[in-house]
Write a protein that holds these residues in place. Structure first.
Motif, short mmCIF file in Angstrom:
data_model
loop_
_atom_site.label_atom_id
_atom_site.label_comp_id
_atom_site.label_asym_id
_atom_site.label_seq_id
_atom_site.Cartn_x
_atom_site.Cartn_y
_atom_site.Cartn_z
N HIS A 37 7.35 -11.41 -1.32
CA HIS A 37 6.44 -12.47 -0.87
C HIS A 37 5.31 -11.93 0.02
N SER A 75 0.97 -19.01 -0.38
CA SER A 75 -0.12 -19.62 0.37
C SER A 75 0.38 -20.94 0.93
N ASN A 130 -7.11 -16.65 -3.94
CA ASN A 130 -6.88 -17.61 -2.87
C ASN A 130 -7.61 -17.21 -1.59
N GLN A 131 -7.48 -15.95 -1.20
CA GLN A 131 -8.09 -15.49 0.05
C GLN A 131 -9.62 -15.47 -0.06
N ASP A 155 -6.10 -8.57 4.17
CA ASP A 155 -6.15 -9.15 2.83
C ASP A 155 -7.52 -8.99 2.18
N THR A 177 1.80 -10.20 1.03
CA THR A 177 0.50 -9.99 0.40
C THR A 177 0.15 -8.51 0.52
N LYS A 202 -3.31 -14.14 -5.53
CA LYS A 202 -3.42 -14.34 -4.08
C LYS A 202 -4.79 -13.90 -3.58
N PRO A 213 3.44 -13.51 -3.85
CA PRO A 213 2.78 -13.88 -2.59
C PRO A 213 2.65 -15.39 -2.46
N GLN A 231 -0.22 -10.91 -7.08
CA GLN A 231 -1.07 -10.40 -6.01
C GLN A 231 -2.56 -10.63 -6.31
#
Length: 288
Positions: free
Chosen positions: A95, A123, A175-176, A241, A97, A172, A121, A169
């Protein structure tokens, strides 16, 4: 119900492991600081182990939520790493990142030992972990995902397989990237409203009901306006990240000028002493 090991009891891992225990799983935890592991056992029951290897011994699933690439390698590899304690057929669920590169490296090592690997990962931040409402984006083989998904469900609002190992990943990173741009835009909007002499609350009440509305606006505008930045994911971790995002962008040939710029803005926030402030602190550099 399954026999599990959970490695890493930070602000995310501690409640996630708690949800697994509450769901009825047999959980053994490991944390670099033994005191945190002891506190978790006192609160939730289960057991703790002095090394990742001991925690993983006999587990059907080993789950990890640590800090970065090096932290993940340290709990997986070596004589005391989880991989040396896992029996054949177990599945490792990460989990953390981290980079897709270290994910693929560790997945290969797991496969060589006869074990599955799912990069997963999350959120949703600390609140999502505490409330069991995380979004989980996974990479790995279908069979490994199908086995792991019912376990992950203990703390997931949504859990989806995005593709092969590394796809979680990369998702993710999407997302970032989206969060960085949204928080910067919201910071500029609130700072502009204040300098224009507008009532920030009234502005947000109106624009949040239209196309400008977002989770960040609904959940962070009050604390941003108050200069309170102790409500989530830290700037130091966001810069970690974003460095992964920018490296991945080079790898796949994606242009991300806004992300690169916001990363530098977060660097300014660190220079202001805000490394442990939450990511909404971008507004601080506009209102100082």
């Amino acid at each position: 119900m399954a026999k599990l090991a959970f490695l890493g009891l930070g602000v995310m891992g501690y409640p996630m492991a708690g949800h697994l225990r509450a769901a009825g799983h047999e959980v053994t935890v490991y944390n670099r600081s033994p005191a945190k592991a002891a506190a978790w056992v006192a609160q939730h029951g289960g057991a703790s182990a002095p090394t990742p290897r001991e925690a993983a011994r006999g587990a059907e699933f080993v789950l990890a939520c640590v800090g970065n690439d090096d932290d993940l390698r340290s709990v997986c590899l070596g004589a005391e790493g989880a991989f040396s304690g896992m029996g054949q057929g177990a599945v490792f669920v990460d989990h953390t990142t981290v980079s897709a590169a270290v994910t693929r490296e560790l997945a290969e090592a797991a496969a060589a030992a006869g074990n599955g690997y799912v990069d997963a990962p999350v959120s949703g931040g600390q609140a999502g972990a505490e409330n069991g409402q995380l979004s989980v984006m996974c990479g790995g083989g279908q069979a490994d995902f199908d086995r792991a998904a019912p376990v992950i469900a203990a703390y997931a609002k949504i859990c989806r397989l995005m593709g092969e190992v590394g796809a979680g990943q990369m998702t993710k990173m999407c997302n970032q990237i989206a969060i960085a741009g949204l928080v910067q835009a919201l910071s500029e909007s609130l700072a502009f409203a204040r300098k224009a002499g507008l009532d920030v609350e009234k502005v947000v009440e109106v624009i949040s009901q239209g196309a400008a509305g977002s989770w960040q606006m609904a959940n962070r505008h009050k604390t941003m306006a108050a200069g309170a930045f102790e409500h989530g994911f830290a700037v130091d971790w966001m810069r970690k990240d974003l460095a992964i995002c920018l490296a991945a962008a080079d790898e796949v040939g994606a242009s991300m000028p806004v992300t690169a710029l916001v990363d530098q803005f977060y660097k300014e926030v660190q220079g202001m002493g805000g490394g442990r402030w939450d990511t909404s602190s971008l507004i601080a550099r506009l209102t100082r």
